[in-house]
Structure formats: C-alpha cells, structure tokens
Design a protein around this motif. Structure first.
Motif, PDB file in Angstrom:
ATOM      1  N   UNK A   1       0.807  -1.221   0.000  1.00 54.47           N
ATOM      2  CA  UNK A   1       0.000   0.000   0.000  1.00 54.47           C
ATOM      3  C   UNK A   1       0.833   1.260   0.000  1.00 54.47           C
ATOM      4  N   UNK A   2       0.173   2.350   0.342  1.00 55.50           N
ATOM      5  CA  UNK A   2       0.809   3.667   0.320  1.00 55.50           C
ATOM      6  C   UNK A   2       1.122   4.126   1.744  1.00 55.50           C
ATOM      7  N   UNK A   3       1.202   5.449   1.935  1.00 57.33           N
ATOM      8  CA  UNK A   3       1.557   5.969   3.254  1.00 57.33           C
ATOM      9  C   UNK A   3       0.516   5.648   4.313  1.00 57.33           C
ATOM     10  N   UNK A   4      -0.722   5.401   3.915  1.00 58.44           N
ATOM     11  CA  UNK A   4      -1.745   5.048   4.898  1.00 58.44           C
ATOM     12  C   UNK A   4      -1.496   3.648   5.454  1.00 58.44           C
ATOM     13  N   UNK A   5      -1.016   2.737   4.600  1.00 54.15           N
ATOM     14  CA  UNK A   5      -0.635   1.419   5.103  1.00 54.15           C
ATOM     15  C   UNK A   5       0.631   1.516   5.947  1.00 54.15           C
ATOM     16  N   UNK A   6       1.545   2.385   5.538  1.00 52.12           N
ATOM     17  CA  UNK A   6       2.730   2.610   6.375  1.00 52.12           C
ATOM     18  C   UNK A   6       2.308   3.018   7.790  1.00 52.12           C
ATOM     19  N   UNK A   7       1.293   3.884   7.871  1.00 49.59           N
ATOM     20  CA  UNK A   7       0.819   4.325   9.183  1.00 49.59           C
ATOM     21  C   UNK A   7       0.219   3.177   9.985  1.00 49.59           C
ATOM     22  N   UNK A   8      -0.417   2.218   9.316  1.00 50.80           N
ATOM     23  CA  UNK A   8      -1.018   1.075  10.004  1.00 50.80           C
ATOM     24  C   UNK A   8       0.000  -0.002  10.370  1.00 50.80           C
ATOM     25  N   UNK A   9       1.166   0.014   9.750  1.00 48.48           N
ATOM     26  CA  UNK A   9       2.107  -1.095   9.884  1.00 48.48           C
ATOM     27  C   UNK A   9       2.555  -1.386  11.319  1.00 48.48           C
ATOM     28  N   UNK A  10       2.628  -0.410  12.245  1.00 50.41           N
ATOM     29  CA  UNK A  10       3.045  -0.776  13.610  1.00 50.41           C
ATOM     30  C   UNK A  10       2.169  -1.842  14.263  1.00 50.41           C
ATOM     31  N   UNK A  11       0.901  -1.911  13.899  1.00 52.67           N
ATOM     32  CA  UNK A  11       0.034  -2.961  14.460  1.00 52.67           C
ATOM     33  C   UNK A  11       0.525  -4.341  14.043  1.00 52.67           C
ATOM     34  N   UNK A  12       0.887  -4.484  12.779  1.00 47.66           N
ATOM     35  CA  UNK A  12       1.334  -5.784  12.274  1.00 47.66           C
ATOM     36  C   UNK A  12       2.766  -6.074  12.711  1.00 47.66           C
ATOM     37  N   UNK A  13       3.559  -5.021  12.868  1.00 50.15           N
ATOM     38  CA  UNK A  13       4.906  -5.223  13.388  1.00 50.15           C
ATOM     39  C   UNK A  13       4.843  -5.717  14.825  1.00 50.15           C
ATOM     40  N   UNK A  14       3.890  -5.224  15.599  1.00 49.43           N
ATOM     41  CA  UNK A  14       3.727  -5.710  16.969  1.00 49.43           C
ATOM     42  C   UNK A  14       3.364  -7.195  16.960  1.00 49.43           C
ATOM     43  N   UNK A  15       2.478  -7.618  16.056  1.00 46.15           N
ATOM     44  CA  UNK A  15       2.135  -9.041  15.960  1.00 46.15           C
ATOM     45  C   UNK A  15       3.348  -9.869  15.571  1.00 46.15           C
ATOM     46  N   UNK A  16       4.209  -9.287  14.711  1.00 44.96           N
ATOM     47  CA  UNK A  16       5.431  -9.990  14.330  1.00 44.96           C
ATOM     48  C   UNK A  16       6.384 -10.096  15.518  1.00 44.96           C
ATOM     49  N   UNK A  17       6.483  -9.038  16.309  1.00 45.59           N
ATOM     50  CA  UNK A  17       7.344  -9.067  17.491  1.00 45.59           C
ATOM     51  C   UNK A  17       6.846 -10.076  18.516  1.00 45.59           C
ATOM     52  N   UNK A  18       5.535 -10.292  18.531  1.00 44.41           N
ATOM     53  CA  UNK A  18       4.953 -11.285  19.433  1.00 44.41           C
ATOM     54  C   UNK A  18       5.006 -12.687  18.847  1.00 44.41           C
ATOM     55  N   UNK A  19       5.642 -12.841  17.681  1.00 42.72           N
ATOM     56  CA  UNK A  19       5.876 -14.123  17.010  1.00 42.72           C
ATOM     57  C   UNK A  19       4.579 -14.800  16.583  1.00 42.72           C
ATOM     58  N   UNK A  20       3.615 -13.981  16.214  1.00 39.41           N
ATOM     59  CA  UNK A  20       2.346 -14.513  15.733  1.00 39.41           C
ATOM     60  C   UNK A  20       2.263 -14.535  14.213  1.00 39.41           C
ATOM     61  N   UNK A  21       2.986 -13.628  13.556  1.00 41.70           N
ATOM     62  CA  UNK A  21       3.035 -13.578  12.097  1.00 41.70           C
ATOM     63  C   UNK A  21       4.430 -13.157  11.663  1.00 41.70           C
ATOM     64  N   UNK A  22       4.712 -13.391  10.388  1.00 43.85           N
ATOM     65  CA  UNK A  22       5.856 -12.777   9.719  1.00 43.85           C
ATOM     66  C   UNK A  22       5.307 -11.736   8.749  1.00 43.85           C
ATOM     67  N   UNK A  23       5.966 -10.632   8.612  1.00 47.23           N
ATOM     68  CA  UNK A  23       5.447  -9.524   7.811  1.00 47.23           C
ATOM     69  C   UNK A  23       6.482  -9.078   6.788  1.00 47.23           C
ATOM     70  N   UNK A  24       6.029  -8.941   5.539  1.00 52.66           N
ATOM     71  CA  UNK A  24       6.802  -8.276   4.492  1.00 52.66           C
ATOM     72  C   UNK A  24       6.041  -7.018   4.119  1.00 52.66           C
ATOM     73  N   UNK A  25       6.698  -5.872   4.266  1.00 54.27           N
ATOM     74  CA  UNK A  25       6.051  -4.579   4.029  1.00 54.27           C
ATOM     75  C   UNK A  25       6.538  -3.997   2.705  1.00 54.27           C
TER      76      UNK A  25
END
Length: 291
Positions: free
Chosen positions: A72-96
């Motif tokens: 996505x664009x800058x709006x998805x960039x703004x949302x990405x910390x939510x998914x990064x937190x899930x990645x840090x909690x080892x629930x998902x892997x994320x490619x941005x």
C-alpha cells in the motif's frame, strides 16, 4: 507520612487520567510528539519521494507464524506498527511493500507530477513480479488512501481486482482494510484543533461527522467483485469505520487520551500499534491465524 504519600499518588493518577499504560497500550500523547509519530523502522522501505526510484524495498519483520505481505501507500505505512507488533509477538511474519501516493491498483493515480504517476505504475509492475515469485504467502493485506484514484465507484473495483490477480489466481487471499478519516477538506487539522481545545472535555469539538471526513470505501466493491470472480474465500474486508468513528462520529483522540492523527490524514504510530489485538482477532476470524 503514608497518608501524605497516598494523597500525592492519587493526585498523579487524576492528572494523568489513570495509571501509567504498559508498553503495548495506548499512552497519553503530547501534540508535538504526535506530529512526529511516524511508523518507526520504515524509512528504508518507503519510496516515492524522488523521481526514478521504482525498486521494491521490502521491510521484513518476525521469524515465526504465517507470512503476510502488506502492500500500500503511506496510509498502510501508518497502520504497519500494528502488524509489526504481531510480528514481534511471534504470531506472524510480515513483508512490508509501501510507496508514497501509490495504492495497489491498476488505476492511474491523480497527481499533477507525471513522474509520480509513471513511477507508481512501474512500482506496481515490480510488485506483480515480486508476488509471482513468492511461495510462502498466507495472505496479502492492503490499504490505501481512498481519494488518490479517479473514476466512479463501479470502476474502482475492477481496476483494483486486476492488481490483485497475481495473488487471487494462486489462491492467496487478499485482505483489504478500509481507510481512516481524512481532514483534508475541513479545517482546522486534528492537531491544530487540539491546540485550541486542550482540555479533555473539549476534545469532542475536534471530532466530525463520518459523512464529512470518511470518504468512499473502495474496499466494499473491490472485495465483492473479487469474491464473485474467485470465490467467497478469495478476499475479505476489515472495516475500520466502527473503530475510528463510533456512532457516526470520527474522533481524533481515544477515550484513553491517545492522539490518533499526526496530520490531516495519517494515524500516529502509537495509536495504530494499539490496534494489534483488533487485527489479530480479525485474522483469526478470517482463518489466517489459528483460532
């Protein structure tokens, strides 16, 4: 002495609006901090500020769990910390995969600079080639600003589904997240309004009706069309309207006192990080995560 200490602690709680939040909860935020609260760790993978750079610059987060590719664009960039937190909690892997002013669609964006439009198209073509090479993607998650692409609502769906085909044809579900409120056509901006209305009893003065700031939801026709063409499990929507705008009123501060916006249209990183449990529940409901 003990009585005096308890009184002091009680006053601190009243002044802060409650006990201190943990690292994973929304925190009280100053206006100056909110203005600088851009998704951390994304500068290296966020392109589009200069002409000619159409390369993909993936950011990778996490080492365990199903892999999500976020596009996505800058709006998805703004949302990405939510998914990064899930990645840090080892629930998902994320490619941005993110680019300024460039939502994931085949419809040419509106922009007065030809290089912005042309480079966006070239970047999108690189996204298509990238997806075709991937073999371990559990789902693609996408979000972009609602107002950057011209055309009627009927046109928006087909042109976006065309971009999704590299995933849909391989049975990779696409999850579209609806856009946040946008104060571009209203004044003042959320932060300027909060400067004029600093007391918590005044925060409601900065809210606005959904019809004024929540524009056309492009995810509805697009997901409906993708399901019609590829089946009911091909695409999913995560509507954020109730989250951002309860009771048809779009707010700029949460009940806990967290400032939601860093400018007229982008959410703060701290606020979106607090959305991780919400997205986790939706991913489990969709079936990307085990329930």
């Amino acid at each position: 002495m003990m009585t005096r200490l308890m009184v002091v602690l009680g006053l601190c709680v009243l002044l802060l609006g409650g006990l201190p939040a943990t690292a994973d909860e929304p925190r009280l935020s100053s206006i100056s901090a909110a203005a600088r609260d851009v998704a951390p760790g994304t500068r290296t993978c966020f392109s589009g500020s200069a002409p000619g750079d159409t390369r993909l610059r993936p950011c990778e987060y996490g080492s365990r769990g199903p892999r999500l590719v976020l596009i996505g664009d800058s709006h998805l960039r703004a949302l990405s910390p939510a998914f990064r937190r899930l990645a840090q909690e080892r629930k998902v892997r994320v490619t941005l995969l993110i680019r300024s002013r460039c939502g994931w669609s085949t419809r040419v964006i509106k922009n007065p600079f030809p290089w912005v439009r042309d480079d966006c198209q070239a970047w999108r073509a690189n996204v298509t080639r990238y997806l075709r090479r991937q073999r371990d993607v559990a789902a693609v998650v996408t979000n972009h600003r609602s107002s950057t692409m011209p055309g009627t609502r009927a046109q928006r769906g087909p042109d976006t589904v065309k971009a999704w085909r590299p995933a849909l044809r391989r049975g990779i579900p696409v999850i579209a997240i609806s856009d946040s409120a946008n104060w571009v056509l209203t004044r003042p901006s959320p932060l300027d309004c909060l400067r004029r209305n600093p007391h918590h009893r005044q925060w409601g003065n900065c809210a606005d009706r959904t019809a004024n700031v929540m524009w056309f939801d492009w995810t509805a026709p697009t997901v409906a069309l993708a399901r019609k063409q590829y089946g009911r499990t091909a695409a999913f929507r995560i509507s954020m309207r109730g989250r951002y705008c309860p009771q048809r009123t779009c707010r700029v501060v949460t009940p806990r006192g967290q400032i939601m916006f860093r400018d007229r249209q982008h959410l703060t990183a701290t606020y979106t990080r607090s959305l991780a449990p919400f997205f986790e529940r939706r991913l489990r409901r969709i079936g990307v995560l085990d329930s």
